[in-house]
Scaffold this active site. Structure first.
Site, mmCIF file in Angstrom:
data_model
loop_
_atom_site.group_PDB
_atom_site.id
_atom_site.type_symbol
_atom_site.label_atom_id
_atom_site.label_comp_id
_atom_site.label_asym_id
_atom_site.label_seq_id
_atom_site.Cartn_x
_atom_site.Cartn_y
_atom_site.Cartn_z
ATOM 1 N N HIS A 161 -21.481 30.948 5.242
ATOM 2 C CA HIS A 161 -22.680 31.737 5.605
ATOM 3 C C HIS A 161 -22.573 32.205 7.073
ATOM 4 O O HIS A 161 -23.391 31.824 7.915
ATOM 5 C CB HIS A 161 -23.923 30.856 5.399
ATOM 6 C CG HIS A 161 -25.202 31.615 5.266
ATOM 7 N ND1 HIS A 161 -25.734 32.389 6.255
ATOM 8 C CD2 HIS A 161 -26.070 31.717 4.236
ATOM 9 C CE1 HIS A 161 -26.866 32.924 5.852
ATOM 10 N NE2 HIS A 161 -27.093 32.547 4.641
ATOM 11 N N GLU A 266 -20.943 37.144 4.371
ATOM 12 C CA GLU A 266 -20.774 35.792 3.826
ATOM 13 C C GLU A 266 -19.842 35.766 2.602
ATOM 14 O O GLU A 266 -20.302 35.977 1.474
ATOM 15 C CB GLU A 266 -22.139 35.236 3.449
ATOM 16 C CG GLU A 266 -23.198 35.389 4.524
ATOM 17 C CD GLU A 266 -24.608 35.203 3.982
ATOM 18 O OE1 GLU A 266 -24.758 34.589 2.910
ATOM 19 O OE2 GLU A 266 -25.565 35.674 4.626
HETATM 20 O O1 TA6 Z 1 -27.362 34.562 2.491
HETATM 21 C C1 TA6 Z 1 -28.556 35.271 2.457
HETATM 22 C C2 TA6 Z 1 -29.686 34.300 2.134
HETATM 23 O O2 TA6 Z 1 -29.585 33.794 0.840
HETATM 24 C C3 TA6 Z 1 -30.992 35.038 2.379
HETATM 25 O O3 TA6 Z 1 -31.607 35.390 1.158
HETATM 26 C C4 TA6 Z 1 -31.798 34.051 3.229
HETATM 27 O O4 TA6 Z 1 -32.489 33.151 2.398
HETATM 28 C C5 TA6 Z 1 -30.661 33.413 4.022
HETATM 29 O O5 TA6 Z 1 -29.663 33.177 3.047
HETATM 30 C C6 TA6 Z 1 -31.047 32.216 4.840
HETATM 31 O O6 TA6 Z 1 -31.268 31.115 4.026
HETATM 32 P P1 TA6 Z 1 -31.658 29.714 4.761
HETATM 33 O O7 TA6 Z 1 -31.803 28.728 3.652
HETATM 34 O O8 TA6 Z 1 -30.541 29.404 5.705
HETATM 35 O O9 TA6 Z 1 -32.932 30.002 5.525
#
Ligand code: TA6
Length: 302
Positions: A161, A266
Site C-alpha cells: 500500500h 499499490e
Molecule cells: O487502497 C485504497 C484503500 O482501500 C482506500 O479505499 C482507503 O480505504 C485506503 O485504502 C486506506 O485504507 P486504511 O484502512 O489504511 O484507512
C-alpha cells in the site's frame, strides 16, 4: 553501506548516501531518501509509530485481505480492513546482501495478535511471511514470500500500500493504465480505462486489474518521471488519493493538506484471492525506480 538496528526500527544507508527507514511494527517502510535527501515516500505527521495502529504512510503491507471481503461466508470476512500484517510486530531477520543493500523481516502466527488470528479461517492457518527490502542506487525493491506451512490450503490477497510523495498532485500524471480493466471503488462500477494518462482533481480510488506485467506505471510531475512502479507477479494495482473530505475524515492523516503531496500506487493480487496449497510458496515484488523517461505503453501492437 550500513544496517543499523534500534529497538523499533532498522535504518539502511547505501554507499551513495541514500537511506531507507523501516519500522519493525508492520515491517512498514517509513522513508526512502535518495542520496540528495529527496524523500520519495509520504508519511503522515500524525502516523502512529508506537504499534497502536497501522502506520498512515510509507509502505503498509496488506495481508491476508485487501479491503474487506464482500462475501460473509469468506474465511477473511471477519478480519479488519486490509488484514493483520500491517498491525503485527514483525521479526527483524538481518541483512542478506550488500549490493543491493537488503534486509529481511519475518511474520508467523506466533507474531500475530491471537484475537486477529482467530478471525481468519478460525485460526487454523499456519504461514510464514518473509519481506525483503532491497535498497540500490536509485531504486527500492520490496519482495514478499508467503509459505503455507500448515496442513490446510488457504487463499489470500497481498498488496503493497505504497504512499508515494509528490510535489503537488494537481501537476501529476500517471501513465500506462490505458485499456486496463478497472473497478472504480467510488462509482462501484467496472469499466476499461480509456484515458491515455491519468490526472487528479478529486478523490480517486480505482483497482486496475490484470495489468500486464510489462506495463510500468510512471508518476510524472511537470513532464518529468518522479517514480516508476515495476511489478513481479502482482497483476493488479490500486491507485488512490483521498482528496479533501476523506483526508479530513482520517484522524491520523496530517497535515490535512497532505493529499496534495501523496499518491498511492499499490501493486497487489487483489482482484481475486490467490489459492496457496499446503506446503507451497508464493513470491511477488514491487520495485520503485526513481526518475526515467516518459514511456507510453499502449496495446496497439497486441
Ligand atoms: O487502497 C485504497 C484503500 O482501500 C482506500 O479505499 C482507503 O480505504 C485506503 O485504502 C486506506 O485504507 P486504511 O484502512 O489504511 O484507512
Amino acid at each position: 553501506m550500513s544496517v543499523e538496528e534500534t529497538e523499533t526500527e532498522v535504518l539502511l544507508t547505501h554507499k551513495n548516501g541514500s537511506t531507507v527507514r523501516i519500522l519493525k511494527f508492520g515491517a512498514n517502510v517509513l522513508s526512502w531518501q535518495l542520496a540528495d535527501k529527496t524523500e520519495k515516500l509520504w508519511l503522515s505527521t500524525a502516523a502512529k509509530l508506537d504499534g497502536s495502529k497501522a502506520v498512515r504512510g510509507g509502505i503498509p503491507l496488506v495481508f491476508p485481505v485487501f479491503g474487506k471481503s464482500k462475501d460473509p461466508d469468506h474465511p477473511t470476512f471477519p478480519l479488519p480492513q486490509h488484514g493483520f500484517a500491517r498491525n503485527s510486530h514483525w521479526e527483524f531477520l538481518g541483512q542478506t546482501t550488500e549490493s543491493p543493500l537488503a534486509v529481511q523481516f519475518g511474520l508467523g502466527p506466533e507474531n500475530v495478535d491471537p484475537e486477529s488470528l482467530k478471525l481468519w479461517d478460525k485460526g487454523q492457518n499456519d504461514f510464514t511471511l518473509i519481506l525483503t527490502v532491497a535498497l540500490d542506487e536509485e531504486s527500492l525493491k520490496t519482495t514478499i514470500d508467503v509459505e503455507n506451512t500448515g496442513k490446510h490450503d488457504f487463499e489470500f490477497n497481498w498488496l503493497f500500500h505504497t504512499y508515494n510523495r509528490v510535489p503537488d498532485i494537481t501537476d501529476v500524471l500517471v501513465t500506462n493504465f490505458t485499456d486496463a480493466k478497472c473497478y472504480d471503488q467510488l462509482l462501484a462500477e467496472e469499466y476499461s480505462e480509456k484515458a491515455p494518462i491519468i490526472s487528479f482533481h478529486e478523490e480517486f480510488d480505482r483497482i486496475y486489474k490484470d495489468v500486464e506485467q510489462h506495463k510500468i506505471a510512471q508518476i510524472v510531475d511537470k513532464g518529468k518521471v518522479l517514480t516508476e512502479v515495476h511489478r513481479e507477479n502482482l497483476p493488479d494495482c490500486v491507485v488512490w488519493n483521498p482528496w479533501i473530505k476523506k483526508s479530513e475524515g482520517m484522524g491520523d492523516f496530517e497535515p490535512k493538506s497532505g493529499y496534495h503531496n501523496m499518491l498511492c500506487i499499490e501493486p497487489g493480487h487483489v482482484g481475486d484471492f490467490y489459492k496457496l496449497a499446503s506446503g507451497k510458496k508464493w513470491t511477488a515484488s514491487q520495485e520503485l525506480v526513481s526518475g526515467g523517461e516518459i514511456k507510453v505503453q499502449t496495446n496497439i501492437f497486441s
